[in-house]
Write an enzyme that holds these catalytic residues in place. Structure first.
Site, PDB file in Angstrom:
ATOM      1  N   HIS A 399       0.887  -1.213  -0.022  1.00 36.04           N
ATOM      2  CA  HIS A 399      -0.029  -0.084  -0.067  1.00 36.04           C
ATOM      3  C   HIS A 399       1.068   1.232   0.091  1.00 36.04           C
ATOM      4  O   HIS A 399       1.803   1.165   0.870  1.00 36.04           O
ATOM      5  CB  HIS A 399      -0.884  -0.128   1.214  1.00 36.04           C
ATOM      6  N   HIS A 444       1.566  11.502  -1.980  1.00 37.17           N
ATOM      7  CA  HIS A 444       0.260  11.159  -1.460  1.00 37.17           C
ATOM      8  C   HIS A 444      -0.320  12.494  -1.341  1.00 37.17           C
ATOM      9  O   HIS A 444      -0.042  13.403  -0.677  1.00 37.17           O
ATOM     10  CB  HIS A 444       0.631  10.639   0.066  1.00 37.17           C
TER      11      HIS A 444
END
Length: 824
Positions: A399, A444
């Site tokens: 992830h 991100h």
């Protein structure tokens, strides 16, 4: 033991000639040499580097050339690279702190799971080559030590001696020896300490010699302190020793004065019934024959005048065969095989001459990787059927692979991809956005993470994509890019991976996905191919879907055409998906939605298993996990979820379980699901006991060896009181927790002699976590080391468990256990 396993066992890894060459090169690294160290800021420093005497770390001299500082440990080094390959070098190049013409002098030492690098510039190419070659030898040797567990070498012991010898006299007095015991993590009472010290003191020509231990005497002292009476008891169990003989052998061997509780009239072959508990005997004596090997005092060499002439503290070749066949389940072993084992593992000349194995030989044999608790035939080779559709496999999945630390701050780096791939990961993630100058970037979104270019990531992946596993690698791309930069991404993928990139189906018409075998060495893009349709999936308002772009957009055909076998689609409900979606459509859930599906009342929760039989499903940690903590993957595996995405940068229990789960099937990153998660004919409910293949597991936790102190800090004056936790994970009824009593003030060779009995109802999905902790009477216990093993990978009989630190690196510590499994 099959032929391949036997070849691995008997392999000596290198010839005597190459070992001599390696030794010469390693010795060169001990000579101090000046390198220029570069930092990401562009600053550079001249430092003197060298390999320390114990050959386990690289040290350097500080700016004042007075302080000796450890740069990195050999065991922590992941790679040594030449040239300008790391982020540090690239930043220095961008800042023009170094020029490309110096690349032939540059090299980098990457350590701590590729998180850090030591970036150095040598004076000459010859020096650089010498250091790269020497470090690669040291890394290879350490990995070999892990297989054979020879880290506790005489050289390491003498290093301890030199550290304890504060006045550099070449001797240790009693005070120095006692301080050294603290670093060895054991405390002896004064009487036992005096016995050890006096017996080790073999040179007694004058008063000074009587008060001190020299280097060789200290080696004897160490061996007395770290004795393994439990192994001698096993030898006595199999060599026909009577109770009286066994008691005498143990009293001579062990100053702790243990006696064994065996009925002399009935010597049981099920040695899981052996008792290893400590018991004091006032009349026991301690008298090693120093002119003989500590491993074997052979009958053939003891005169009839010695009262111990009938002592049998070894196994004959026939008795060794009997032990290995009956206890270690090596049924096909021959006398010739046993002869080879003695020749390789028995250190004493007497044992090799008479083909006998004593305590030291048995210790080295049982510490070898082939004899440890994890079955090497399952961890070293691919043995699952790899020809079934992709939906039939669990896939090791990462992830937010680009993040090095937490989910909010810090650098994004390609090194995290290299680390994940080198540990067997087969599905990585990239969150892609528009960057400057037409360069897509990865970071991100809506956080303070520092982006990295998409190009840098895929170039890094290219070097490691198939180094560990030949089976396909998934790129899970969360696409936030504009139409133009999607096209750039597609062209970068094609130019970088060429024929490895899957750009069209293997066959035109298909109703099931191809197999990992058919997709060997292929890169598979997992992403959305078209804008979201009528089903809303805004993550701010709907908990049903992840990896969705905030707004529908036009998708570039070059990028869309690369999405072949793993097209992410929106989710309404399971029935809708099963009725309307194709086999290549894939669903993603964040943990909260997946938990909602699992927590449905019975039998509705079993619909999730129906979904995972037909579609690849991915579950990932929720947004609240900003510290990069992980979800527990075992619940999701029990419902057949193929991709349980974990933060590989986290050193937590979930990653420990992940490493154990995927250590099976040769560590290739793909595991065939159990039949009950594939077949429509078998009724399986993860919330119920599954009796079909239920087993009874008995774990006899016997002893520990060389357990570390808290945070592995040898200077800590506190001695550990270790105990062992055994925790099982799997379906709900296979979750259990057990622990041994603690042993006071002994991390060197504690004996627990404690049996744990566990019923396992679904062994195919069960993981067993062994965790050693330090009991604190006034607070919470402290982690010391752990190991996790899949139930189906357990080897029966006497086994060592090699412990790891939280970061996954092996430590010296081991647990010695006996494993017994029966049908329930």
């Amino acid at each position: 033991m099959d032929e391949t396993q036997w070849e691995r066992l008997m392999n000596t890894y290198s010839s005597d000639v190459s070992q001599l060459q390696e030794l010469n090169i390693i010795n060169q690294l001990k000579h101090r040499v000046t390198f220029i160290k570069f930092k990401s800021s562009g600053h550079s420093y001249s430092r003197i580097y060298y390999l320390n005497l114990s050959e386990d770390a690289i040290h350097y001299l500080g700016s004042k050339h007075k302080s000796k500082i450890e740069a990195c440990k050999i065991k922590d080094i992941d790679q040594v690279r030449q040239g300008f390959t790391t982020i540090v070098w690239k930043k220095c190049l961008n800042k023009r702190k170094i020029t490309h013409d110096k690349e032939n002098l540059a090299f980098s030492i990457l350590y701590d799971n590729n998180r850090h690098s030591l970036d150095l510039l040598a004076d000459t190419e010859n020096i650089r080559s010498q250091w790269i070659q020497g470090l690669e030898y040291l890394i290879k040797r350490y990995n070999s030590h892990i297989r054979t567990h020879h880290e506790i070498t005489n050289q390491w012991i003498w290093y301890l001696f030199s550290q304890a010898d504060h006045d550099k006299s070449g001797h240790l007095n009693r005070s120095e020896a006692r301080r050294l015991l603290f670093s060895l993590n054991i405390e002896l009472d004064q009487r036992d300490f005096d016995v050890y010290f006096n017996q080790a003191n073999i040179r007694r020509n004058n008063y000074d010699e009587l008060r001190n231990l020299d280097k060789d005497e200290f080696l004897i002292f160490y061996k007395y302190v770290s004795n393994r009476p439990e192994l001698l008891k096993i030898i006595c169990q199999y060599n026909g020793s009577t109770l009286e003989e066994t008691t005498k052998i143990l009293s001579d061997y062990n100053t702790i004065r243990e006696i064994i509780h065996i009925n002399p009239l009935e010597r049981p072959r099920d040695s899981s019934s052996l008792s290893f508990r400590k018991s004091k005997s006032k009349n026991s004596s301690f008298s090693f024959r120093r002119n003989r090997s500590a491993s074997i005092i052979s009958q053939h060499s003891i005169s009839s005048s010695d009262n111990n002439h009938n002592r049998k503290n070894y196994l004959t070749i026939e008795q060794l065969k009997d032990f290995l066949q009956k206890e270690q389940h090596m049924e096909t072993l021959s006398i010739e095989d046993c002869s080879k084992l003695i020749a390789r593992f028995e250190p004493s000349s007497e044992g090799q001459q008479y083909e006998e194995m004593g305590v030291d030989g048995l210790r080295l044999l049982l510490l070898h990787d082939e004899f440890c608790i994890m079955n090497p035939n399952k961890s070293h080779r691919v043995y699952h059927d790899m020809t079934r559709p992709l939906t039939d496999y669990f896939i090791a999945t990462s992830h937010n692979t680009y993040i090095r630390d937490n989910q909010v701050y810090g650098d994004c780096t390609p090194e995290t991809y290299i680390h994940a791939l080198r540990t067997g990961c087969r599905a990585v993630e990239m969150d892609c956005y528009d960057g400057e100058n037409g360069e897509p970037i990865v970071y991100h979104g809506n956080t303070f993470t520092k982006p990295i270019t998409f190009r840098e990531i895929i170039l890094a992946i290219k070097t490691e994509a198939f180094s560990i596993s030949p089976y396909p690698i998934f790129f899970n791309i969360e696409n936030h890019c504009s139409y133009e930069q999607q096209g750039i991404m597609a062209r970068l993928l094609k130019n970088t991976f060429k024929d490895h990139l899957l750009s069209k189906p293997l066959v035109d018409d298909f109703e099931t996905l191809p197999s990992p075998e058919e997709l060997k060495y292929k890169v598979i893009i997992r992403s959305r191919r078209y804008p979201k349709g009528k089903i809303p999936a805004d993550p701010k308002t709907d908990r049903s879907n992840d990896e969705t772009e905030p707004n529908p957009k036009n998708y570039h055909p070059e990028f869309s055409n690369l999405i072949i076998y793993s097209q992410i689609v929106s989710f309404m409900n399971i029935t809708h998906t099963l009725c309307t979606q194709k086999c290549f459509h894939s669903i993603s859930f964040k943990e909260s939605k997946m938990d909602d599906l699992i927590n449905q009342v019975s039998p509705e929760h079993l619909d999730l298993i129906r979904l995972t039989k037909q579609h690849i499903v991915r579950v990932y940690p929720g947004a609240k996990r900003q510290d990069s903590s992980n979800i527990d993957p075992t619940d999701y595996w029990s419902y057949g979820v193929q991709m349980v995405a974990l933060n590989y940068q986290a050193n937590d229990k979930a990653m420990c379980l992940q490493d154990a789960f995927f250590s099976d099937n040769g560590g290739c990153g793909y595991l065939l699901k159990p039949s009950f998660l594939l077949s429509d004919n078998e009724l399986f409910d993860p919330k119920e006991k599954y009796y079909k293949k239920a087993k009874h597991l008995q774990i006899h936790i016997i002893s520990g060896q060389h357990l570390p102190k808290e945070k592995n800090c040898i200077e800590d004056r506190d001695i550990v009181d270790p105990y062992v936790e055994v925790i099982t994970y799997g379906i709900q009824h296979d979750s259990s927790e057990h622990h041994t009593p603690s042993v006071r003030n002994n991390g060197l060779n504690p004996i627990w002699d404690y049996k744990i009995n566990i019923d396992i109802f679904c062994p195919e999905l069960c993981l067993i976590l062994f965790q050693v902790r330090d009991k604190d009477r006034y607070g919470s216990s402290t982690f010391l080391g752990r190991a996790c093993i899949p139930f189906t990978g357990l080897q029966l009989g006497y086994r060592h468990i090699k412990l790891k630190a939280k970061d996954g690196d092996y430590i010296n510590g081991t647990i010695f256990v006996h494993i017994k499994i029966e049908d329930l």
